[in-house]
Design a protein around this motif. Structure first.
Motif, PDB file in Angstrom:
ATOM      1  N   VAL A   1       4.061  38.414  -6.563  1.00 32.28           N
ATOM      2  CA  VAL A   1       5.081  39.388  -6.150  1.00 32.28           C
ATOM      3  C   VAL A   1       5.033  40.548  -7.127  1.00 32.28           C
ATOM      4  CG1 VAL A   1       7.524  39.810  -5.840  1.00 32.28           C
ATOM      5  CG2 VAL A   1       6.561  37.623  -5.134  1.00 32.28           C
ATOM      6  N   THR A   2       4.946  41.758  -6.595  1.00 33.54           N
ATOM      7  CA  THR A   2       4.868  42.952  -7.432  1.00 33.54           C
ATOM      8  C   THR A   2       5.998  43.914  -7.076  1.00 33.54           C
ATOM      9  OG1 THR A   2       3.383  44.025  -5.864  1.00 33.54           O
ATOM     10  CG2 THR A   2       2.372  42.764  -7.661  1.00 33.54           C
ATOM     11  N   THR A   3       6.158  44.889  -7.913  1.00 30.64           N
ATOM     12  CA  THR A   3       7.154  45.934  -7.650  1.00 30.64           C
ATOM     13  C   THR A   3       6.843  46.636  -6.326  1.00 30.64           C
ATOM     14  OG1 THR A   3       7.429  46.307 -10.016  1.00 30.64           O
ATOM     15  CG2 THR A   3       8.198  48.039  -8.543  1.00 30.64           C
ATOM     16  N   GLY A   4       7.868  46.789  -5.488  1.00 28.71           N
ATOM     17  CA  GLY A   4       7.699  47.407  -4.177  1.00 28.71           C
ATOM     18  C   GLY A   4       7.467  46.412  -3.065  1.00 28.71           C
ATOM     19  N   ALA A   5       7.208  45.135  -3.404  1.00 29.22           N
ATOM     20  CA  ALA A   5       6.968  44.125  -2.379  1.00 29.22           C
ATOM     21  C   ALA A   5       8.286  43.714  -1.737  1.00 29.22           C
ATOM     22  CB  ALA A   5       6.269  42.913  -2.987  1.00 29.22           C
TER      23      ALA A   5
END
Length: 411
Positions: A140-144
């Motif tokens: 999971v990344t930023t913006g997901a």
């Protein structure tokens, strides 16, 4: 013989004429002596007005440029103080038009720019309440976009392990007949106080095993705004590891000019258009008018709540808003062109008929769609001048000035 006849005849006619004149003179003298009380009293001339209906006047008899005598105006003839009189020809040449004051529903649209902001009530922060170590981080990344219950990371915490062992011991004692009691409820509450996800607590209850690592899940559907976690790191109490925001409902913070603030109210409908999506509209209502003014721009902030099911609107996006103002109830209104503003007051010209126009001060309210609300000064069906009124107003001011000049010049 003939000459003497005609001479006598002419003498007789002359005598009759002289006698008649004398009789008339005597009669006139007698009437003047006996009927003086019936003679009309002499009226006093106030001034002389232009024979062509122009606004210039004179205190002495004079002629205009065409040689026509100025018309005397006697005391009592101009009793309509402040009323402007125009000839029919001049009214037609000036293009004077009148319209009656009527009850109308006045609506206006306030247009202002703004930005999209997150709904503060739909933002979640994942932080540790006890010291722990990150064993694993999900992809999971930023913006997901994540959904509620989706795994985010796995945490090992000595404090959580101790609380879990205590809770399992309580559960086992209940099975052997000891009963959970208040102590058992307290053990479960201790896990909850450490912010252990409910799914992890249920897993402990079912497995009766102390987990080495506790799986941390997303508390809501939303977009990952922050990801401050890496595998193997040490997490201190209070450290923000994830920040997740739900974008399905957002706010549009609109900067409304100070002059339009009085027309706005909570509950008014607003249409918001994003510059990134031409032609697409987002509808909402005002739910907060912030009680402050930005000194630099002299604007007030208004909050409009918007539904965003397709997640098109994102944080800090520029938008343009149109807010419908006005009341659904009809109010007394006149065209805006009828209003004469100046000298710190607002007035209109009431058409009294037969070329007479009366200036009247009014108090105005809301404006919209070319009309303005009249709160004081007019009644329904009062006709007001809506075209060429500034010419009549100028003539009214000139008339008042000239009349004052004439009255000041009189001995």
């Amino acid at each position: 013989m003939k000459m003497s006849f005609w001479g006598a005849a002419l003498g007789a006619i002359a005598g009759v004429a002289i006698a008649g004149v004398a009789a008339l003179a005597d009669s006139s003298h007698q009437h003047a002596a006996t009927g003086a009380s019936t003679a009309p009293a002499e009226r006093k001339i106030k001034y002389y007005r232009n024979p062509m209906g122009l606004s210039d006047i004179s205190t002495t008899p004079k002629k205009d440029s065409m040689g026509m005598d100025y018309i005397p105006v006697y005391e009592g003839e101009d009793s309509d103080e402040g009323v402007v009189k125009l000839s029919p020809g001049r009214i037609q040449r000036s293009g004077v038009k009148s319209e009656a004051a009527a009850m109308r529903v006045i609506r206006a649209t306030v247009r202002a720019p703004g930005t999209v902001q997150l709904d503060e009530r739909r933002v979640s922060v994942i932080a540790m309440r006890a010291e722990g170590y990150v064993q694993k981080v999900a992809d999971v990344t930023t913006g997901a976009h994540v959904v509620k219950g989706q795994p985010l990371m796995e945490i090992y915490s000595p404090a959580i392990s101790s609380a879990a062992a205590e809770y399992i011991s309580t559960l086992n004692s209940k099975v052997t007949g000891g009963g959970e009691g208040v102590y058992g409820k307290g053990s479960r509450q201790r896990l909850m106080n450490l912010d252990v996800p409910e799914a992890a607590i249920v897993s402990i209850e079912k497995g009766r095993n102390v987990p080495i690592g506790v799986e941390w899940t997303s508390p809501r559907d939303g977009i990952v705004l922050e990801r401050n976690v890496t595998e193997g790191m040490r997490a201190q109490p209070g450290d923000v590891l994830f920040r997740i925001a739900d974008h399905s409902v957002v706010w549009a913070i609109i900067d409304v000019a100070e002059r339009d603030l009085g027309a706005l109210a909570v509950g008014q409908r607003a249409v918001v258009r994003a510059r990134s999506f031409p032609g697409k509209e987002f509808s909402g209502k005002i739910n907060v008018i912030y009680p402050q003014i930005t000194k630099e721009t002299r604007t007030a902030r208004v909050r409009v709540q918007l539904s965003n099911p397709d997640l098109l609107l994102i944080h800090d996006m520029y938008v343009d808003a149109e807010i419908e103002t006005g009341s659904a109830e009809a109010v007394l209104a006149i065209p805006e062109s009828a209003v004469l503003a100046g000298g710190g007051r607002q007035s209109v010209l009431v058409d009294k008929g037969e070329g007479r126009f009366e200036p009247r001060e009014v108090k105005l309210g809301h404006r919209g769609e070319g009309f303005v609300e009249v709160r004081e000064g007019l009644a329904e069906d009062d006709p007001v001048v809506i075209s060429a009124n500034f010419l009549i107003d100028a003539e009214s001011n000139l008339k008042a000035a000239l009349k004052g000049f004439a009255e000041g010049a009189q001995p």
